[in-house]
Design a protein around this motif. Structure first.
Motif, PDB file in Angstrom:
ATOM      1  N   ASP A 174      24.406  -5.053 -48.463  1.00  0.00           N
ATOM      2  CA  ASP A 174      25.724  -4.418 -48.486  1.00  0.00           C
ATOM      3  C   ASP A 174      25.701  -3.143 -47.647  1.00  0.00           C
ATOM      4  O   ASP A 174      24.675  -2.459 -47.550  1.00  0.00           O
ATOM      5  CB  ASP A 174      26.143  -4.093 -49.922  1.00  0.00           C
ATOM      6  N   LYS A 178      27.045  -0.571 -54.265  1.00  0.00           N
ATOM      7  CA  LYS A 178      28.135  -1.227 -54.983  1.00  0.00           C
ATOM      8  C   LYS A 178      27.834  -1.224 -56.478  1.00  0.00           C
ATOM      9  O   LYS A 178      26.683  -1.302 -56.884  1.00  0.00           O
ATOM     10  CB  LYS A 178      28.313  -2.662 -54.488  1.00  0.00           C
ATOM     11  N   ASP A 179      28.907  -1.164 -57.271  1.00  0.00           N
ATOM     12  CA  ASP A 179      28.744  -1.185 -58.724  1.00  0.00           C
ATOM     13  C   ASP A 179      28.615  -2.596 -59.271  1.00  0.00           C
ATOM     14  O   ASP A 179      28.118  -2.800 -60.379  1.00  0.00           O
ATOM     15  CB  ASP A 179      29.925  -0.481 -59.398  1.00  0.00           C
ATOM     16  N   VAL A 182      26.457  -7.458 -55.959  1.00  0.00           N
ATOM     17  CA  VAL A 182      25.627  -6.890 -54.898  1.00  0.00           C
ATOM     18  C   VAL A 182      24.856  -7.996 -54.177  1.00  0.00           C
ATOM     19  O   VAL A 182      24.407  -8.962 -54.785  1.00  0.00           O
ATOM     20  CB  VAL A 182      24.666  -5.821 -55.460  1.00  0.00           C
TER      21      VAL A 182
END
Length: 279
Positions: A174, A178-179, A182
């Motif tokens: 990514d 990212k939360d 992924v």
């Protein structure tokens, strides 16, 4: 029949909750006295309220309880309870991770060790052959699932891997952190290219002329602090900038060490000098 106060005492449920269950349609009174307006409950409603209490206490929402009551049978409820168990276990893992972060923060304040400096070394990383597995996973904490799948495949297919402490790596595809959802690739160094199968891929990694490397000791929660300290390092060394995909190499992890304090992870970040162009 029982008045609402009597039913409340006998069932150990507050009058307020009984009125709430009436309002949302979960448990209507068996009868309402047409003269006094009192809510009256029958003995036949006890099993329904018992089901509501059970589901409420294991974190079923009101809509989930209503749905369960409408479809109540053994097979359906076992599946619903299994689903709820998995969800709660995931919440527990998340809360445990938060507790670990709190512990780290407390220790940092006690020892005045909120890290702003880190030891960075440069390496030239050659291209090498890996067997890799790349998937979109829910969070970074799920990376261990990929490693388990990869290890199982290596064992089942009798794949000859390169036996050294840094023969594995994780690559993060990514653009930024990212939360959720992924894109992670895990791989182990192998001696030769094999046949791709079931999502497992043999490939050559990219050669990196200048890789900024940091060693992180202790549990994986320390890795976030290491990345933050790397930001300070970049600020202090303005001639460099990040480029390409960052990697992590596990030198010692859960497969080798039971105590997380003994983990050793290497963060690898490709960098170039700002005056130079990428070819």
């Amino acid at each position: 029949m029982f008045k609402i106060g009597e039913f409340s005492k006998l069932m150990q449920v507050s009058v307020r909750m009984l009125r709430y269950y009436d309002e949302i349609g979960l448990l209507k009174p068996g009868k309402i006295d047409k003269y006094s307006g009192y809510r009256l409950y029958s003995i036949e409603q006890i099993p329904i309220l018992q089901k509501i209490i059970l589901l409420r206490d294991i974190k079923f929402s009101a809509p989930e309880i209503a749905f369960a009551l409408e479809h109540w049978d053994e097979h359906f409820m076992i599946q619903q309870l299994e689903n709820k168990k998995e969800k709660i276990q995931a919440e527990i893992r998340l809360e445990e991770q938060r507790i670990d972060k709190i512990k780290i923060a407390i220790n940092a304040f006690k020892n005045k060790e909120i890290i702003t400096n880190c030891n960075v070394s440069f390496k030239s990383i050659p291209s090498f052959i890996i067997l890799s597995l790349r998937k979109v996973i829910p969070t970074y904490n799920c990376e261990g699932i990929l490693w388990t799948e990869l290890s199982r495949f290596v064992e089942q297919e009798h794949i000859e891997i390169v036996r050294q402490s840094n023969n594995n790596l994780a690559i993060y595809h990514d653009e930024g952190h990212k939360d959720a959802d992924v894109d992670v690739e895990v791989g182990v160094m192998v001696k030769k290219i094999g046949k791709n199968k079931d999502g497992f891929t043999f490939r050559e990694t990219e050669k990196i002329d200048r890789m900024a490397c940091m060693m992180v000791y202790g549990p994986y929660e320390n890795i976030g602090l290491a990345y933050q300290s790397f930001a300070y390092w970049l600020e202090q060394h303005a001639q460099y900038k990040m480029t390409g995909l960052n990697r992590q190499v596990c030198h010692r992890g859960p497969f080798e060490e039971k105590n997380p304090n003994n983990y050793l992870t290497e963060i690898q970040m490709p960098v170039i000098e700002k005056s130079k162009k990428i070819h």
